[in-house]
Design a protein around this motif. Sequence first.
Motif, short mmCIF file in Angstrom:
data_model
loop_
_atom_site.label_atom_id
_atom_site.label_comp_id
_atom_site.label_asym_id
_atom_site.label_seq_id
_atom_site.Cartn_x
_atom_site.Cartn_y
_atom_site.Cartn_z
N GLU A 35 -2.22 45.93 -1.62
CA GLU A 35 -3.47 45.89 -2.36
C GLU A 35 -3.90 44.43 -2.46
O GLU A 35 -3.06 43.54 -2.62
CB GLU A 35 -3.29 46.47 -3.77
N PRO A 36 -5.17 44.16 -2.33
CA PRO A 36 -5.61 42.77 -2.48
C PRO A 36 -5.31 42.27 -3.88
O PRO A 36 -5.48 43.00 -4.84
CB PRO A 36 -7.11 42.81 -2.20
N GLU A 37 -4.84 41.04 -3.90
CA GLU A 37 -4.51 40.47 -5.20
C GLU A 37 -5.79 39.92 -5.83
O GLU A 37 -6.60 39.31 -5.18
CB GLU A 37 -3.51 39.33 -5.05
N VAL A 38 -5.93 40.17 -7.06
CA VAL A 38 -7.07 39.64 -7.80
C VAL A 38 -6.52 38.52 -8.66
O VAL A 38 -5.64 38.73 -9.47
CB VAL A 38 -7.73 40.74 -8.66
N ARG A 39 -7.08 37.35 -8.44
CA ARG A 39 -6.61 36.20 -9.21
C ARG A 39 -7.76 35.65 -10.02
O ARG A 39 -8.92 35.78 -9.64
CB ARG A 39 -6.13 35.10 -8.27
N GLY A 40 -7.42 34.99 -11.03
CA GLY A 40 -8.43 34.32 -11.84
C GLY A 40 -8.95 33.11 -11.10
O GLY A 40 -8.33 32.62 -10.16
N GLU A 41 -10.08 32.59 -11.51
CA GLU A 41 -10.67 31.44 -10.84
C GLU A 41 -9.76 30.23 -10.89
O GLU A 41 -9.73 29.43 -9.99
CB GLU A 41 -12.02 31.10 -11.47
N GLU A 42 -8.98 30.10 -11.95
CA GLU A 42 -8.13 28.93 -12.09
C GLU A 42 -7.01 28.94 -11.07
O GLU A 42 -6.59 27.92 -10.58
CB GLU A 42 -7.49 28.86 -13.49
N THR A 43 -6.50 30.08 -10.71
CA THR A 43 -5.33 30.14 -9.84
C THR A 43 -5.70 30.45 -8.40
O THR A 43 -4.85 30.47 -7.54
CB THR A 43 -4.35 31.22 -10.34
N GLU A 44 -6.98 30.70 -8.11
CA GLU A 44 -7.38 31.04 -6.75
C GLU A 44 -7.22 29.82 -5.85
O GLU A 44 -7.70 28.74 -6.16
CB GLU A 44 -8.84 31.51 -6.74
N ALA A 45 -6.54 30.01 -4.74
CA ALA A 45 -6.31 28.91 -3.81
C ALA A 45 -7.56 28.69 -2.97
O ALA A 45 -8.10 29.62 -2.40
CB ALA A 45 -5.12 29.22 -2.92
N LYS A 46 -8.01 27.45 -2.92
CA LYS A 46 -9.17 27.10 -2.11
C LYS A 46 -8.67 26.44 -0.83
O LYS A 46 -7.64 25.79 -0.83
CB LYS A 46 -10.08 26.14 -2.87
N PRO A 47 -9.43 26.59 0.25
CA PRO A 47 -9.01 25.92 1.48
C PRO A 47 -9.04 24.41 1.28
O PRO A 47 -9.92 23.88 0.61
CB PRO A 47 -10.03 26.35 2.52
N ALA A 48 -8.09 23.74 1.90
CA ALA A 48 -8.00 22.29 1.74
C ALA A 48 -9.18 21.63 2.44
O ALA A 48 -9.50 21.94 3.57
CB ALA A 48 -6.70 21.78 2.34
N LYS A 49 -9.86 20.73 1.75
CA LYS A 49 -10.98 20.00 2.31
C LYS A 49 -10.47 18.69 2.89
O LYS A 49 -9.56 18.09 2.35
CB LYS A 49 -12.03 19.70 1.25
N ARG A 50 -11.08 18.29 4.00
CA ARG A 50 -10.72 17.01 4.58
C ARG A 50 -11.34 15.91 3.73
O ARG A 50 -12.47 16.05 3.27
CB ARG A 50 -11.28 16.88 5.99
N PRO A 51 -10.64 14.84 3.58
CA PRO A 51 -11.26 13.73 2.84
C PRO A 51 -12.41 13.18 3.66
O PRO A 51 -12.35 13.11 4.89
CB PRO A 51 -10.14 12.71 2.71
N LYS A 52 -13.46 12.81 2.99
CA LYS A 52 -14.64 12.27 3.70
C LYS A 52 -14.28 10.92 4.30
O LYS A 52 -13.61 10.12 3.68
CB LYS A 52 -15.82 12.13 2.74
N SER A 53 -14.76 10.72 5.52
CA SER A 53 -14.50 9.48 6.22
C SER A 53 -15.33 8.36 5.59
O SER A 53 -16.48 8.54 5.22
CB SER A 53 -14.87 9.64 7.69
N THR A 54 -14.72 7.21 5.50
CA THR A 54 -15.44 6.05 4.99
C THR A 54 -16.07 5.26 6.13
O THR A 54 -16.83 4.34 5.89
CB THR A 54 -14.49 5.12 4.21
#
Length: 148
Positions: A35-54
């Motif tokens: 069954e799909p897990e339902v998580r709260g917004e606080e614990t939901e894993a977000k995809p890792a963003k690349r740091p913006k290039s300077t």
Amino acid sequence: MDAAAPAAAPVQEQEVAPVPQEQQPEAKEQPEVREPEVRGEETEAKPAKRPKSTAKKTRTVELTLTVTGTADGEWQADLVHGTKRVVQGLSISAAAVARAAKELHDDIAGGIEEVIETARAQHRTRMEELEAELAKVKAALAELSDED
């Protein structure tokens, strides 16, 4: 109750011995459905963003400079920016072409210097021819002046 009906025999319970695993029929394995897990917004894993290039992004500019020279030593320049013609047929001096070529690269300067030197040699030859003709004209004029 009917007297003709036989009396039900008492059912005896029998113990069933376990069948060894090798002899058990294979059960088809079915994929495990989760069954799909339902998580709260606080614990939901977000995809890792690349740091913006300077680093600054390099914008490429396409400029085409065409320098054309004649054997007579006349030079012209045409400049195109992308597909738009900015300058066409602009007269420039041989000295300016030579200076610019030296600034750009020695190989470019060498090729242009050969062309300029050929033009110089042709101009010297023409100048010598004209000086000889001028000398003849001066001599003819002097003869005409002496007769007076």
